[in-house]
Design an enzyme around this catalytic site. Structure first.
Site, PDB file in Angstrom:
ATOM      1  N   ASP A  30       0.051  -8.301  -7.413  1.00 24.65           N
ATOM      2  CA  ASP A  30       1.254  -8.473  -6.600  1.00 24.65           C
ATOM      3  C   ASP A  30       2.221  -7.307  -6.803  1.00 24.65           C
ATOM      4  OD1 ASP A  30       3.017  -9.659  -4.879  1.00 24.65           O
ATOM      5  OD2 ASP A  30       3.673 -11.232  -6.259  1.00 24.65           O
ATOM      6  N   ASN A  81       2.767  -4.607  -4.339  1.00 26.12           N
ATOM      7  CA  ASN A  81       2.523  -3.352  -3.605  1.00 26.12           C
ATOM      8  C   ASN A  81       3.696  -3.024  -2.683  1.00 26.12           C
ATOM      9  OD1 ASN A  81       0.007  -3.445  -4.751  1.00 26.12           O
ATOM     10  ND2 ASN A  81      -1.070  -4.031  -2.879  1.00 26.12           N
ATOM     11  N   GLY A  82       4.203  -4.052  -1.999  1.00 26.62           N
ATOM     12  CA  GLY A  82       5.299  -3.840  -1.049  1.00 26.62           C
ATOM     13  C   GLY A  82       6.551  -3.348  -1.758  1.00 26.62           C
ATOM     14  N   ARG A  83       6.882  -4.009  -2.889  1.00 23.04           N
ATOM     15  CA  ARG A  83       8.094  -3.606  -3.626  1.00 23.04           C
ATOM     16  C   ARG A  83       7.941  -2.203  -4.202  1.00 23.04           C
ATOM     17  NH1 ARG A  83       8.112  -8.880  -6.919  1.00 23.04           N
ATOM     18  NH2 ARG A  83       6.183  -9.061  -5.732  1.00 23.04           N
ATOM     19  N   ARG A 126       4.934   0.174   3.528  1.00 24.67           N
ATOM     20  CA  ARG A 126       4.170  -0.803   2.743  1.00 24.67           C
ATOM     21  C   ARG A 126       2.705  -0.392   2.611  1.00 24.67           C
ATOM     22  NH1 ARG A 126       6.156  -5.756   1.760  1.00 24.67           N
ATOM     23  NH2 ARG A 126       4.101  -6.712   1.735  1.00 24.67           N
ATOM     24  N   SER A 128      -6.107 -16.624   2.130  1.00 23.98           N
ATOM     25  CA  SER A 128      -6.228 -17.236   3.465  1.00 23.98           C
ATOM     26  C   SER A 128      -4.845 -17.346   4.120  1.00 23.98           C
ATOM     27  CB  SER A 128      -6.914 -18.602   3.362  1.00 23.98           C
ATOM     28  OG  SER A 128      -6.389 -19.349   2.288  1.00 23.98           O
ATOM     29  N   ASN A 166      -2.635 -14.792   3.844  1.00 18.65           N
ATOM     30  CA  ASN A 166      -2.193 -13.434   4.180  1.00 18.65           C
ATOM     31  C   ASN A 166      -2.323 -13.105   5.678  1.00 18.65           C
ATOM     32  OD1 ASN A 166      -3.245 -11.896   1.046  1.00 18.65           O
ATOM     33  ND2 ASN A 166      -1.220 -12.596   1.667  1.00 18.65           N
ATOM     34  N   TRP A 167      -3.062 -13.947   6.430  1.00 18.90           N
ATOM     35  CA  TRP A 167      -3.151 -13.725   7.885  1.00 18.90           C
ATOM     36  C   TRP A 167      -1.789 -13.863   8.543  1.00 18.90           C
ATOM     37  CZ3 TRP A 167      -7.525 -11.612   9.280  1.00 18.90           C
ATOM     38  CH2 TRP A 167      -8.710 -11.936   8.606  1.00 18.90           C
ATOM     39  N   ARG A 205       0.842 -12.370   7.762  1.00 23.79           N
ATOM     40  CA  ARG A 205       1.587 -11.092   7.751  1.00 23.79           C
ATOM     41  C   ARG A 205       1.465 -10.415   9.113  1.00 23.79           C
ATOM     42  NH1 ARG A 205       1.532  -8.577   1.720  1.00 23.79           N
ATOM     43  NH2 ARG A 205       1.857 -10.559   0.689  1.00 23.79           N
ATOM     44  N   LEU A 235       0.929 -19.441  -8.951  1.00 22.69           N
ATOM     45  CA  LEU A 235      -0.507 -19.189  -8.790  1.00 22.69           C
ATOM     46  C   LEU A 235      -0.909 -18.894  -7.346  1.00 22.69           C
ATOM     47  CD1 LEU A 235      -2.057 -21.796 -11.260  1.00 22.69           C
ATOM     48  CD2 LEU A 235      -1.780 -19.340 -11.566  1.00 22.69           C
TER      49      LEU A 235
HETATM   50  C1  FPP Z   1       0.434  -8.120  -2.917  1.00 23.67           C
HETATM   51  O1  FPP Z   1       1.435  -7.179  -2.691  1.00 23.67           O
HETATM   52  C2  FPP Z   1      -0.862  -7.578  -2.631  1.00 23.67           C
HETATM   53  C3  FPP Z   1      -1.654  -7.961  -1.593  1.00 23.67           C
HETATM   54  C4  FPP Z   1      -1.285  -8.968  -0.586  1.00 23.67           C
HETATM   55  C5  FPP Z   1      -2.956  -7.384  -1.387  1.00 23.67           C
HETATM   56  C6  FPP Z   1      -3.623  -6.818  -2.587  1.00 23.67           C
HETATM   57  C7  FPP Z   1      -4.470  -5.772  -2.065  1.00 23.67           C
HETATM   58  C8  FPP Z   1      -4.730  -4.587  -2.657  1.00 23.67           C
HETATM   59  C9  FPP Z   1      -4.304  -4.203  -4.002  1.00 23.67           C
HETATM   60  C10 FPP Z   1      -5.496  -3.595  -1.922  1.00 23.67           C
HETATM   61  C11 FPP Z   1      -6.819  -4.047  -1.403  1.00 23.67           C
HETATM   62  C12 FPP Z   1      -7.742  -4.442  -2.467  1.00 23.67           C
HETATM   63  C13 FPP Z   1      -9.004  -4.016  -2.596  1.00 23.67           C
HETATM   64  C14 FPP Z   1      -9.897  -4.623  -3.630  1.00 23.67           C
HETATM   65  C15 FPP Z   1      -9.583  -2.968  -1.736  1.00 23.67           C
HETATM   66  P1  FPP Z   1       2.594  -7.562  -1.706  1.00 23.67           P
HETATM   67  O2  FPP Z   1       2.369  -6.829  -0.437  1.00 23.67           O
HETATM   68  O3  FPP Z   1       2.711  -9.037  -1.559  1.00 23.67           O
HETATM   69  O4  FPP Z   1       3.818  -6.976  -2.498  1.00 23.67           O
HETATM   70  P2  FPP Z   1       5.327  -7.465  -2.402  1.00 23.67           P
HETATM   71  O5  FPP Z   1       5.345  -8.892  -2.874  1.00 23.67           O
HETATM   72  O6  FPP Z   1       6.029  -6.529  -3.329  1.00 23.67           O
HETATM   73  O7  FPP Z   1       5.759  -7.298  -0.978  1.00 23.67           O
END
Ligand code: FPP
Length: 228
Positions: free
Chosen positions: A17, A19-21, A30, A63, A65-66, A68, A183
Site C-alpha cells: 500500500d 503507491n499513490g501517496r 499515480r 476485486s 480495485n475495479w 478505481r 486487512l
Molecule cells: C496500493 O497503493 C497499491 C495497489 C492498489 C496496487 C499494488 C500494485 C503494485 C505494487 C504494482 C503491480 C504489481 C505487480 C506484481 C506487477 P495505492 O494506490 O492504494 O496507494 P495510496 O493508498 O497511497 O493511494
C-alpha cells in the site's frame, strides 16, 4: 527434511500500500507510483533466495480495485503485462515458481493467456511468488465452502483444502505498508494465526532491507496459537 525453524517464516504475505501517496508527495502521477511499486516488487523477488522464505504472496489487485478510475485500472493491468513479460526469464533463472490466487480467469483474455504460459514455464521452481489478482478473501472463502459442500463435508479442514492457497505453506507473517492498519479483504482465513506487522514505509520505498527487518521482528515474536 528437518522441522521448520519457528523463528523463521515459511510464508510471508504483503499488502503493498502507498503507491499513490508516494507519487503525490513528489507531485508525480499515480501511475508513476505504481511503476515504482513494481520496481520494489522486482527487488524483493530478487532478494527472496537470501531470505529462506518459501512463499511470498503479494496483493497486487483486489476485486474492489475495479472501482478505481478506468485509467488507473488500465495502468495497473498494463504494468502487470509488462512485469510478466520482462521478469519471466528472471523467475525461471532464479528458481521462482509463479502462482496466482483470486478470480484471475476473469481478467482480460491476453493477460490470462500470459499468466497461463508463465505458470507453465515456472512450474518446477522451488520458491513461490503468489500474486493475488482480482482477489477478495470473502469470495475465496465462499468459493471454498461451496466446493467443500459439493464434496460432501464442510469442516475447517475441508474448506482450507479448497482455498486458493491450499498448496502453500501456512501463512506466518502478514505485512502491510503505508501505515494503514486493516486487512482489506486479504487472506482473512489464512491470517487466523499469522503474525502481523504494519509499517509506515510507503510501498515504493519498501526494500529487501525492510523485509529483513520484518523477519527480525518476526523472530522475536512468541507464537502461542491460543495455548500458553
Ligand atoms: C496500493 O497503493 C497499491 C495497489 C492498489 C496496487 C499494488 C500494485 C503494485 C505494487 C504494482 C503491480 C504489481 C505487480 C506484481 C506487477 P495505492 O494506490 O492504494 O496507494 P495510496 O493508498 O497511497 O493511494
Amino acid at each position: 527434511m528437518s522441522d521448520p525453524d519457528p523463528n523463521h517464516p515459511r510464508h510471508v504475505a504483503i499488502i503493498m500500500d502507498g503507491n499513490g501517496r508516494w507519487a503525490k508527495r513528489r507531485h508525480l502521477p499515480r501511475a508513476l507510483g505504481h511503476q515504482r511499486g513494481v520496481e520494489a516488487v522486482r527487488e524483493l523477488v530478487r532478494s527472496l533466495k537470501d531470505t529462506g522464505i518459501e512463499c511470498l504472496t503479494l496483493y497486487a489487485f483486489s476485486s474492489e480495485n475495479w472501482k478505481r478510475d478506468e485509467e488507473e485500472v488500465d495502468d495497473l493491468m498494463n504494468l502487470m503485462r509488462k512485469f510478466i513479460k520482462s521478469d519471466l526469464p528472471e523467475f525461471i533463472a532464479n528458481d521462482v515458481k509463479l502462482k496466482i490466487i483470486g478470480d484471475w480467469q476473469g481478467l482480460a483474455p491476453d493477460i490470462v493467456e500470459m499468466l497461463e504460459d508463465a505458470l507453465a514455464q515456472t512450474a518446477k521452481g522451488g520458491r513461490t511468488l503468489a500474486v493475488a489478482l482480482n482477489y477478495g478473501s470473502l469470495n475465496e472463502i465462499a468459493r471454498a465452502a461451496a466446493r467443500a459442500a459439493a464434496a460432501g463435508e464442510v469442516t475447517t479442514d475441508s474448506i482450507a483444502a479448497h482455498l486458493d492457497t491450499a498448496d502453500l505453506p501456512p501463512l506466518d507473517l502478514l505485512i502491510r505498508t503505508s501505515g494503514e492498519v486493516r486487512l482489506s479483504n486479504f487472506l482473512l482465513w489464512q491470517c487466523a494465526y499469522a503474525e502481523m506487522l504494519f509499517v509506515d514505509t510507503l510501498w515504493p520505498d519498501f526494500s529487501p532491507a525492510h523485509l529483513r527487518d520484518a523477519l527480525d521482528q518476526f523472530a522475536n515474536r512468541e507464537r502461542r496459537y491460543g495455548g500458553r
